[in-house]
Design a protein around this motif. Structure first.
Motif, PDB file in Angstrom:
ATOM      1  N   VAL A 150      -9.172  -0.101  20.031  1.00 53.06           N
ATOM      2  CA  VAL A 150      -9.279   0.764  18.854  1.00 53.06           C
ATOM      3  C   VAL A 150      -9.587   2.173  19.333  1.00 53.06           C
ATOM      4  CG1 VAL A 150     -10.504   1.192  16.691  1.00 53.06           C
ATOM      5  CG2 VAL A 150     -10.155  -1.163  17.476  1.00 53.06           C
ATOM      6  N   THR A 151      -8.786   3.139  18.872  1.00 59.51           N
ATOM      7  CA  THR A 151      -9.098   4.549  19.135  1.00 59.51           C
ATOM      8  C   THR A 151      -9.498   5.223  17.823  1.00 59.51           C
ATOM      9  OG1 THR A 151      -6.785   5.223  18.844  1.00 59.51           O
ATOM     10  CG2 THR A 151      -7.506   4.788  21.094  1.00 59.51           C
ATOM     11  N   LEU A 152     -10.217   6.313  17.957  1.00 61.66           N
ATOM     12  CA  LEU A 152     -10.583   7.139  16.805  1.00 61.66           C
ATOM     13  C   LEU A 152      -9.847   8.464  16.930  1.00 61.66           C
ATOM     14  CD1 LEU A 152     -14.459   6.688  16.951  1.00 61.66           C
ATOM     15  CD2 LEU A 152     -12.828   5.386  15.577  1.00 61.66           C
ATOM     16  N   ARG A 153      -9.317   8.925  15.827  1.00 60.36           N
ATOM     17  CA  ARG A 153      -8.714  10.256  15.789  1.00 60.36           C
ATOM     18  C   ARG A 153      -9.716  11.174  15.078  1.00 60.36           C
ATOM     19  NH1 ARG A 153      -4.850   7.364  18.697  1.00 60.36           N
ATOM     20  NH2 ARG A 153      -3.385   8.967  19.338  1.00 60.36           N
ATOM     21  N   VAL A 168     -12.075  -2.743  24.031  1.00 63.18           N
ATOM     22  CA  VAL A 168     -11.246  -3.710  24.772  1.00 63.18           C
ATOM     23  C   VAL A 168     -11.690  -5.089  24.314  1.00 63.18           C
ATOM     24  CG1 VAL A 168     -10.516  -4.556  27.032  1.00 63.18           C
ATOM     25  CG2 VAL A 168     -11.154  -2.156  26.759  1.00 63.18           C
ATOM     26  N   GLU A 169     -10.862  -5.720  23.457  1.00 65.06           N
ATOM     27  CA  GLU A 169     -11.304  -6.956  22.803  1.00 65.06           C
ATOM     28  C   GLU A 169     -10.211  -8.013  22.857  1.00 65.06           C
ATOM     29  OE1 GLU A 169     -13.498  -5.218  18.967  1.00 65.06           O
ATOM     30  OE2 GLU A 169     -11.676  -4.193  19.540  1.00 65.06           O
ATOM     31  N   GLY A 228     -17.898  -3.450  17.715  1.00 65.35           N
ATOM     32  CA  GLY A 228     -17.244  -2.754  18.828  1.00 65.35           C
ATOM     33  C   GLY A 228     -17.102  -1.273  18.545  1.00 65.35           C
ATOM     34  N   LEU A 229     -16.784  -0.957  17.291  1.00 64.59           N
ATOM     35  CA  LEU A 229     -16.615   0.446  16.906  1.00 64.59           C
ATOM     36  C   LEU A 229     -17.948   1.192  17.006  1.00 64.59           C
ATOM     37  CD1 LEU A 229     -14.255   2.106  15.924  1.00 64.59           C
ATOM     38  CD2 LEU A 229     -14.936   1.595  13.576  1.00 64.59           C
ATOM     39  N   LEU A 265      -2.592  -3.339  20.005  1.00 63.25           N
ATOM     40  CA  LEU A 265      -2.674  -4.527  20.865  1.00 63.25           C
ATOM     41  C   LEU A 265      -1.983  -4.226  22.185  1.00 63.25           C
ATOM     42  CD1 LEU A 265      -1.828  -7.236  18.179  1.00 63.25           C
ATOM     43  CD2 LEU A 265      -4.091  -6.644  19.081  1.00 63.25           C
ATOM     44  N   ARG A 266      -2.792  -4.070  23.237  1.00 63.98           N
ATOM     45  CA  ARG A 266      -2.202  -3.850  24.562  1.00 63.98           C
ATOM     46  C   ARG A 266      -1.590  -5.165  25.061  1.00 63.98           C
ATOM     47  NH1 ARG A 266      -7.650  -2.373  24.809  1.00 63.98           N
ATOM     48  NH2 ARG A 266      -8.136  -0.177  25.161  1.00 63.98           N
ATOM     49  N   PRO A 267      -0.476  -5.084  25.779  1.00 64.87           N
ATOM     50  CA  PRO A 267       0.074  -6.310  26.369  1.00 64.87           C
ATOM     51  C   PRO A 267      -0.557  -6.585  27.733  1.00 64.87           C
ATOM     52  CG  PRO A 267       1.650  -4.511  26.574  1.00 64.87           C
ATOM     53  CD  PRO A 267       0.411  -3.920  25.965  1.00 64.87           C
ATOM     54  N   GLY A 268      -1.567  -7.457  27.751  1.00 62.89           N
ATOM     55  CA  GLY A 268      -2.252  -7.787  29.005  1.00 62.89           C
ATOM     56  C   GLY A 268      -1.500  -8.862  29.768  1.00 62.89           C
ATOM     57  N   THR A 269      -1.667  -8.883  31.089  1.00 60.66           N
ATOM     58  CA  THR A 269      -1.038  -9.914  31.931  1.00 60.66           C
ATOM     59  C   THR A 269      -2.105 -10.498  32.861  1.00 60.66           C
ATOM     60  OG1 THR A 269      -0.467  -8.394  33.720  1.00 60.66           O
ATOM     61  CG2 THR A 269       1.161  -8.652  31.951  1.00 60.66           C
ATOM     62  N   PRO A 270      -1.813 -11.638  33.488  1.00 58.72           N
ATOM     63  CA  PRO A 270      -2.828 -12.264  34.352  1.00 58.72           C
ATOM     64  C   PRO A 270      -3.295 -11.380  35.498  1.00 58.72           C
ATOM     65  CG  PRO A 270      -1.102 -13.846  33.814  1.00 58.72           C
ATOM     66  CD  PRO A 270      -0.642 -12.514  33.279  1.00 58.72           C
TER      67      PRO A 270
END
Ligand code: GLY
Length: 416
Positions: A258-261, A299-300, A312-313, A339-344
């Motif tokens: 989550v980002t804040l503007r 980062v969740e 978290g916020l 949603l970031r695309p995470g990998t192993p």
């Protein structure tokens, strides 16, 4: 010509660009390439592919939104370098070097500035234990011969007077830059459209096959579109598309951020990106020339849930206020989850799969904006010229997770 050298695209492509007006897309049309997903990765690939004369269709229900829209736009190969991830850091450094030309080309194509900024990044420590952690980070940077310089609190505050006097020193990273990621995706949509790319605001349900090789895609409403190649660039949803063989499915998972503007509204502003470690948690501040400020990010690991929990916020806001107290004067404009695309192994998954004609460009996790230009170059090279065995993504090809060795690539039987 070995399979690994062979271009994915079959036949001669018409160099003329055919722009099909929106609303007239027909499932009788055939494309050289269908790109599944219009985040910054898919858009960059589509634009660059169209520039080579490919006819390109992009399918995404909401082009340019998603993780690329929520991001802050940091181009930070050094500040985001993780212990034990030297190969990823080397890739990230190469990706950063591709940005100046990409930015110049995209600005040239649209006439619209991207606010690509080379003022560097200031890392600061919230307290003495964070300082120790930053010193370990600096030692790691030095071991990889990355450019980074230790600063006292006073030196850090001379660079960025808005940084709190209560911090415990910092590190200057001159080579970590930033860009306005929202301007980038908007410019990419314009540039790609001008280059003949067709956008279809629909979700792809499945990749289709023609007795083995990929033959195109099927939408949720049953319509099918044919192509010589399909590039799956659907971010955290890249592993959810039917018709992809189990061995080709990318092991991506959603990692919410989550980002804040914020908007300065006359309050003093930062001149460069500031990243902070506060009680072991990291946060960052990316300024915009119009007085905007992006503060990130949580980062969740909560699956595909885009809800924004206050816990978290609250932590993010508390950490941010501790580092830059002046943000109390800023107005909150937007809360942006993605949603970031995470990998192993935290590395991207880029290149051809075992299925002829099917490529992946996903799993960029925290580095999607940074790696978009290099990813596009690599994918387009594979499409029109054949895969380069020693290309920048050689350690980050699809299939590496099946081998049991995340560092080993097995891409070369992928292109049929
Ligand atoms: N690269 C910034 C983030 O993932 O939050």
């Amino acid at each position: 010509m070995s399979p690994s050298d062979r271009p994915v695209l079959r036949g001669e492509r018409d160099q003329a660009r055919h722009v099909v007006p929106a609303g007239t897309v027909s499932d009788r049309d055939r494309y050289d390439v269908i790109v599944v997903g219009a985040g910054i990765i898919g858009l960059s690939i589509a634009w660059r592919a169209a520039q080579t004369g490919c006819q390109v269709l992009v399918c995404d229900p909401d082009p340019g939104r998603g993780a690329s829209w929520a991001a802050g736009g940091m181009l930070a190969p050094v500040a985001e370098a993780g212990f034990g991830e030297a190969a990823l850091t080397m890739l990230a450094l190469q990706a950063a070097r591709a940005w100046p030309q990409f930015a110049a080309d995209l600005e040239g194509a649209t006439g619209r500035p991207l606010h690509y900024t080379t003022a560097g990044t200031l890392l600061v420590a919230g307290d003495p234990s964070d300082r120790e952690a930053l010193d370990r980070t600096l030692a790691y940077h030095v071991s990889l011969e990355l450019a980074a310089e230790r600063l006292t609190t006073r030196q850090a505050r001379l660079m960025e007077p808005l940084v709190s006097p209560s911090i415990s020193g910092g590190i200057m990273v001159p080579g970590d830059h930033h860009v306005d990621n929202r301007r980038v995706v908007e410019s990419l949509i314009h540039a790609a459209s001008d280059a003949g790319v067709i956008f279809l605001a629909e979700e792809v349900a499945a990749v289709t096959h023609d007795a083995g090789p990929t033959s195109g895609v099927r939408l949720a409403d049953g319509r099918q579109f044919g192509s010589d190649a399909v590039v799956v660039a659907a971010g955290s949803r890249s592993g959810q598309i039917d018709g992809v063989a189990e061995a080709d499915q990318p092991p991506v998972r959603p990692v919410r951020g989550v980002t804040l503007r914020l908007q300065a509204d006359g309050a003093p502003q930062l001149t460069r990106t500031v990243r902070a470690l506060v009680h072991g948690r990291s946060c960052y501040f990316v300024p915009r020339p119009d007085g905007g400020l992006v503060v990130g990010a949580t980062v969740e690991e909560r699956g595909f849930d885009l809800a924004v929990p206050l816990g978290g916020l609250g932590d993010l806001i508390a950490d941010a206020r501790r580092v830059i107290p002046a943000i109390d004067e800023y107005a909150l404009v937007e809360v942006a989850p993605g949603l970031r695309p995470g990998t192993p192994d935290n590395g991207p998954i880029v290149g051809p799969t075992h299925t002829p004609g099917l490529l992946l460009a996903t799993g960029h996790y925290r580095n999607g904006v940074l790696m978009a230009p290099l990813t596009a170059d690599d994918v387009v090279t594979t499409l029109v010229g054949g895969i380069a065995a020693d290309g920048p993504f050689a350690n980050f090809r699809p299939g590496r997770f099946q081998s049991g060795d995340p560092g080993e690539s097995k891409p070369h039987k992928a292109v049929g």
